[in-house]
Design a protein around this motif. Sequence first.
Motif, PDB file in Angstrom:
ATOM      1  N   LYS A  23       0.803  -1.223   0.000  1.00  0.00           N
ATOM      2  CA  LYS A  23       0.000   0.000   0.000  1.00  0.00           C
ATOM      3  C   LYS A  23       0.833   1.268   0.000  1.00  0.00           C
ATOM      4  O   LYS A  23       0.296   2.375   0.143  1.00  0.00           O
ATOM      5  N   HIS A  24       2.145   1.137  -0.140  1.00  0.00           N
ATOM      6  CA  HIS A  24       3.006   2.327  -0.213  1.00  0.00           C
ATOM      7  C   HIS A  24       4.321   1.959  -0.889  1.00  0.00           C
ATOM      8  O   HIS A  24       4.637   0.776  -1.094  1.00  0.00           O
ATOM      9  N   MET A  25       5.088   2.973  -1.240  1.00  0.00           N
ATOM     10  CA  MET A  25       6.374   2.763  -1.893  1.00  0.00           C
ATOM     11  C   MET A  25       7.388   2.204  -0.890  1.00  0.00           C
ATOM     12  O   MET A  25       7.586   2.753   0.198  1.00  0.00           O
ATOM     13  N   THR A  26       8.027   1.106  -1.272  1.00  0.00           N
ATOM     14  CA  THR A  26       9.081   0.522  -0.454  1.00  0.00           C
ATOM     15  C   THR A  26      10.410   0.667  -1.186  1.00  0.00           C
ATOM     16  O   THR A  26      10.454   1.043  -2.362  1.00  0.00           O
ATOM     17  N   SER A  27      11.486   0.343  -0.505  1.00  0.00           N
ATOM     18  CA  SER A  27      12.801   0.442  -1.135  1.00  0.00           C
ATOM     19  C   SER A  27      12.915  -0.487  -2.338  1.00  0.00           C
ATOM     20  O   SER A  27      13.468  -0.111  -3.372  1.00  0.00           O
ATOM     21  N   GLU A  28      12.365  -1.711  -2.217  1.00  0.00           N
ATOM     22  CA  GLU A  28      12.448  -2.643  -3.343  1.00  0.00           C
ATOM     23  C   GLU A  28      11.612  -2.153  -4.521  1.00  0.00           C
ATOM     24  O   GLU A  28      12.039  -2.233  -5.676  1.00  0.00           O
ATOM     25  N   ALA A  29      10.417  -1.643  -4.240  1.00  0.00           N
ATOM     26  CA  ALA A  29       9.570  -1.124  -5.308  1.00  0.00           C
ATOM     27  C   ALA A  29      10.238   0.054  -5.997  1.00  0.00           C
ATOM     28  O   ALA A  29      10.258   0.154  -7.229  1.00  0.00           O
ATOM     29  N   GLN A  30      10.789   0.949  -5.196  1.00  0.00           N
ATOM     30  CA  GLN A  30      11.480   2.118  -5.751  1.00  0.00           C
ATOM     31  C   GLN A  30      12.631   1.676  -6.656  1.00  0.00           C
ATOM     32  O   GLN A  30      12.810   2.190  -7.765  1.00  0.00           O
ATOM     33  N   GLY A  31      13.405   0.710  -6.178  1.00  0.00           N
ATOM     34  CA  GLY A  31      14.534   0.218  -6.969  1.00  0.00           C
ATOM     35  C   GLY A  31      14.075  -0.428  -8.270  1.00  0.00           C
ATOM     36  O   GLY A  31      14.716  -0.257  -9.310  1.00  0.00           O
ATOM     37  N   ALA A  32      12.958  -1.165  -8.208  1.00  0.00           N
ATOM     38  CA  ALA A  32      12.438  -1.821  -9.414  1.00  0.00           C
ATOM     39  C   ALA A  32      11.958  -0.785 -10.423  1.00  0.00           C
ATOM     40  O   ALA A  32      12.263  -0.868 -11.622  1.00  0.00           O
ATOM     41  N   LEU A  72       7.166   6.979 -10.778  1.00  0.00           N
ATOM     42  CA  LEU A  72       8.158   7.734 -10.000  1.00  0.00           C
ATOM     43  C   LEU A  72       7.806   9.216  -9.966  1.00  0.00           C
ATOM     44  O   LEU A  72       8.044   9.897  -8.965  1.00  0.00           O
ATOM     45  N   ALA A  73       7.217   9.714 -11.043  1.00  0.00           N
ATOM     46  CA  ALA A  73       6.806  11.120 -11.086  1.00  0.00           C
ATOM     47  C   ALA A  73       5.691  11.407 -10.091  1.00  0.00           C
ATOM     48  O   ALA A  73       5.550  12.540  -9.614  1.00  0.00           O
ATOM     49  N   GLY A  74       4.899  10.379  -9.774  1.00  0.00           N
ATOM     50  CA  GLY A  74       3.800  10.571  -8.837  1.00  0.00           C
ATOM     51  C   GLY A  74       4.110  10.149  -7.420  1.00  0.00           C
ATOM     52  O   GLY A  74       3.217  10.126  -6.570  1.00  0.00           O
ATOM     53  N   SER A  75       5.356   9.854  -7.136  1.00  0.00           N
ATOM     54  CA  SER A  75       5.706   9.332  -5.808  1.00  0.00           C
ATOM     55  C   SER A  75       5.569  10.358  -4.700  1.00  0.00           C
ATOM     56  O   SER A  75       5.522  10.003  -3.523  1.00  0.00           O
ATOM     57  N   SER A  76       5.484  11.651  -5.046  1.00  0.00           N
ATOM     58  CA  SER A  76       5.333  12.674  -4.010  1.00  0.00           C
ATOM     59  C   SER A  76       3.968  12.592  -3.332  1.00  0.00           C
ATOM     60  O   SER A  76       3.764  13.148  -2.254  1.00  0.00           O
TER      61      SER A  76
END
Length: 322
Positions: free
Chosen positions: A73-82, A98-102
């Motif tokens: 339900k949220h951005m994790t380090s693994e998701a971000q890396g992928a 990634l553009a919408g991660s804010s």
Amino acid sequence: MRANWFITFLTALSFSALATELTPDQQVAKTQGLVFYNQFKTTLAIPKLRIAADAGDQEAQYYLGEAIVRKSKHMTSEAQGAYEASALNGNIYSMIRLAGSSDDLCVTMKNCPSAQKTPAEWKKIALEKAQAEASKGDAEAMYLMFRLSGDDKWLERSAEAGYALAQYRLATAYRSGKGFFLPPSKRAEAVERLMKASAEGGYPLGMMGYVEVLASNKQFDLLRFWNQTAAESGYASAVFGYGSYLSKVPSEFAFPYDPVKSYALIFSLLELDGGGGMRDYASDKLPEISEKLTPEQIEQAKQISKDWKATHPPLSYFPDKL
């Protein structure tokens, strides 16, 4: 037929060329992961997608990020890396994420992973790449320009260029009252034209959108054709609808009475135990159908269900890629 849907399935999922060539085992893992993802079986999808993602496949990297975010339900380090690995390989969908991660829940939780670029930087890169592809006439890129900019003109251009998802989205928007039509009857004509184009373009949700239009027009022969075609594509909602109609006497839309096939189709939906509610609908429907069948017919139906699975695309909810 099995080989044909496999090739179509992989082709439809990829926006740009793969960044790496997968081994046969890695390709199988990716395909299985995507099937699980589209059936909302996220826990099963993640390890399969990770195999292809670790091999450098940008599409698998994107869907791995999607699956992890869907589960957590949220951005994790693994998701971000992928997402970042996929974006660096040119995947615009990952750039958009990634553009919408804010706006991600991790911002509220104050535990967002560190990023290689800011959301604004990723959006700029995504816009530049999508614009470049759109200028070459790529209809999918035009749709991504719509998602990035919010400008309806890009949605219209994508639909006009033949992108089935954009045709469905635009038809849905018109049906909901968006846009101006004079005379007002032109609105219904536009919705019908776009839904028909989306259906003919192979988009299952477009097929069922067109079924709704055909029901209003009382064009039942075409309605039955497109409902069956959508079911044969693996679209779970269409399978449930088609199977349900076959169990009724008389059928609202003149489907033939075939309770054995009806049971087979509804029974096949029991494998959708990852979410989406379809398993519950099927479980509620099966006792009603079984009352019309002998034990031998039920066993026959289960064999038909098994044969259907072996000769048709996997069941899917066909979630929007974004």
